[in-house]
Enzyme design. Sequence first.
Site, PDB file in Angstrom:
ATOM      1  N   SER A  14       9.184  65.309 -23.350  1.00  0.00           N
ATOM      2  CA  SER A  14       9.936  64.349 -22.594  1.00  0.00           C
ATOM      3  C   SER A  14       8.907  63.988 -21.551  1.00  0.00           C
ATOM      4  O   SER A  14       8.937  62.713 -21.131  1.00  0.00           O
ATOM      5  CB  SER A  14      11.124  65.061 -21.980  1.00  0.00           C
ATOM      6  OG  SER A  14      10.699  66.007 -21.001  1.00  0.00           O
TER       7      SER A  14
ATOM      8  N   ARG B 280      -9.724  82.048 -29.025  1.00  0.00           N
ATOM      9  CA  ARG B 280      -9.340  80.834 -28.015  1.00  0.00           C
ATOM     10  C   ARG B 280     -10.201  79.778 -27.735  1.00  0.00           C
ATOM     11  O   ARG B 280     -10.307  78.590 -27.670  1.00  0.00           O
ATOM     12  CB  ARG B 280      -8.994  81.490 -26.650  1.00  0.00           C
ATOM     13  CG  ARG B 280      -8.433  80.515 -25.400  1.00  0.00           C
ATOM     14  CD  ARG B 280      -8.037  81.212 -24.191  1.00  0.00           C
ATOM     15  NE  ARG B 280      -7.347  82.658 -24.365  1.00  0.00           N
ATOM     16  CZ  ARG B 280      -6.058  82.483 -24.750  1.00  0.00           C
ATOM     17  NH1 ARG B 280      -5.225  81.365 -24.738  1.00  0.00           N
ATOM     18  NH2 ARG B 280      -5.416  83.770 -24.925  1.00  0.00           N
TER      19      ARG B 280
ATOM     20  N   HIS C 103       3.775  71.731 -14.064  1.00  0.00           N
ATOM     21  CA  HIS C 103       4.415  73.145 -13.869  1.00  0.00           C
ATOM     22  C   HIS C 103       5.697  72.898 -13.184  1.00  0.00           C
ATOM     23  O   HIS C 103       5.830  72.382 -12.155  1.00  0.00           O
ATOM     24  CB  HIS C 103       3.448  74.060 -13.410  1.00  0.00           C
ATOM     25  CG  HIS C 103       3.937  75.460 -13.659  1.00  0.00           C
ATOM     26  ND1 HIS C 103       3.839  76.261 -14.595  1.00  0.00           N
ATOM     27  CD2 HIS C 103       4.426  75.980 -12.582  1.00  0.00           C
ATOM     28  CE1 HIS C 103       4.446  77.341 -14.292  1.00  0.00           C
ATOM     29  NE2 HIS C 103       4.895  77.442 -12.996  1.00  0.00           N
TER      30      HIS C 103
ATOM     31  N   GLU D 206       9.796  65.780 -12.782  1.00  0.00           N
ATOM     32  CA  GLU D 206       8.595  65.686 -13.695  1.00  0.00           C
ATOM     33  C   GLU D 206       8.328  64.201 -14.098  1.00  0.00           C
ATOM     34  O   GLU D 206       6.987  63.764 -14.341  1.00  0.00           O
ATOM     35  CB  GLU D 206       8.607  66.523 -14.809  1.00  0.00           C
ATOM     36  CG  GLU D 206       8.595  68.134 -14.377  1.00  0.00           C
ATOM     37  CD  GLU D 206       8.589  69.021 -15.482  1.00  0.00           C
ATOM     38  OE1 GLU D 206       8.183  70.340 -15.306  1.00  0.00           O
ATOM     39  OE2 GLU D 206       8.793  68.683 -16.535  1.00  0.00           O
TER      40      GLU D 206
HETATM   41  C1  GRF Z   1       7.942  70.781 -18.780  1.00  0.00           C
HETATM   42  O1  GRF Z   1       8.857  71.469 -17.966  1.00  0.00           O
HETATM   43  C2  GRF Z   1       6.383  71.180 -18.202  1.00  0.00           C
HETATM   44  O2  GRF Z   1       6.918  71.282 -16.689  1.00  0.00           O
HETATM   45  C3  GRF Z   1       6.350  72.557 -18.578  1.00  0.00           C
HETATM   46  O3  GRF Z   1       6.742  72.424 -20.004  1.00  0.00           O
HETATM   47  C4  GRF Z   1       7.885  71.633 -20.227  1.00  0.00           C
HETATM   48  C5  GRF Z   1       7.322  70.525 -21.197  1.00  0.00           C
HETATM   49  O4  GRF Z   1       8.606  69.617 -21.492  1.00  0.00           O
HETATM   50  N1  GRF Z   1       4.788  72.767 -18.638  1.00  0.00           N
HETATM   51  P1  GRF Z   1       8.541  68.566 -22.427  1.00  0.00           P
HETATM   52  O5  GRF Z   1       7.786  68.936 -23.679  1.00  0.00           O
HETATM   53  O6  GRF Z   1       7.772  67.369 -21.632  1.00  0.00           O
HETATM   54  O7  GRF Z   1      10.083  67.873 -22.541  1.00  0.00           O
END
Ligand code: GRF
Length: 218
Positions: free
Chosen positions: A28, A81, A125, A190
Site C-alpha cells: 500500500s 545476509r 516504520h 504513512e
Molecule cells: C507498513 O505499515 C510499514 O510501516 C511497515 O510495513 C508495512 C507495509 O505495508 N514497515 P504495505 O505493504 O506498504 O501495505
Amino acid sequence: MPDAWSLPSHAVSSPLLRIAVLISGSGSNLQALIDAIDADPDFGAAIAVVISDRAGVKGLARADAAGIPTEIIRWSDHSDRSAFTNAVCDVADRYQAEAMILAGFMRILSADAIERFPHRILNIHPAILPAFPGAHAVEQALEHAVKVTGVTVHFVDEHVDHGPIVSQEAVNVFPDDDASSLHARLQEVEHRLYPAAVRALAHGRLYIDDRKVRWQSE
Ligand code: GRF
C-alpha cells in the site's frame, strides 16, 4: 549550515531520481508512491523497479498494473545476509536506481547496502522510533497500552530501525483499538508521510547533520 552533509540535487544532475522500491507484501505504501508520482509532475522521482523477496504478493500486482518492472529475489536462494543484500543492490544497480525505498520489506539488509547506497536508503516504520523497533511495532504498542504511537520515516543505517529520522507523526491509540484498526490509521499517515519524504529526497532537500536530518525549504 555547519558540517552538514547533503544529498546532491537531482534537479541539476538528472531530471529524475530513479528509485528501487523494496516490498514483501501488500504494497500500500508502494501504491501511495505510485499515486503521488502520477499526481505531481514536479515529484522528481521515478520508480525504476520494484523488488520483492516474495512471489505472488499484492504489491507485485500493483507494480504490474502501473507498468513498473518487478524482480523477485528470494532469501532462500542466497547463502547469507550479505549475499542476499548484494543481490538486491545488483538489481537496483541494473535498473540504474540511485536510492532504495523500503516499503514493508521484511528482510534486514547487511552493511553492504549502506556502503553501496550511502544515505540513499529510506525505511518507514509504524511507531515513533526509538519506541517499538522490529516487526511487531503495532502489537507491542497495544500490549504496552500507550496512548499515542505513530509513524517514522528514517534513513537506514547498520542497525535495525535506527538511522537518522526524516519525519515522524503521532497517531492516537483508542481504548477499543485492535492491531487491525490501529494499523489502518497508521497507514493513512504513512501514505502521506512517505511520499513527502521521498519527494524531498528526490529534490535534494534532506541534509544530514550527524544524525539530525534538516529539511531545506523549497
Ligand atoms: C507498513 O505499515 C510499514 O510501516 C511497515 O510495513 C508495512 C507495509 O505495508 N514497515 P504495505 O505493504 O506498504 O501495505
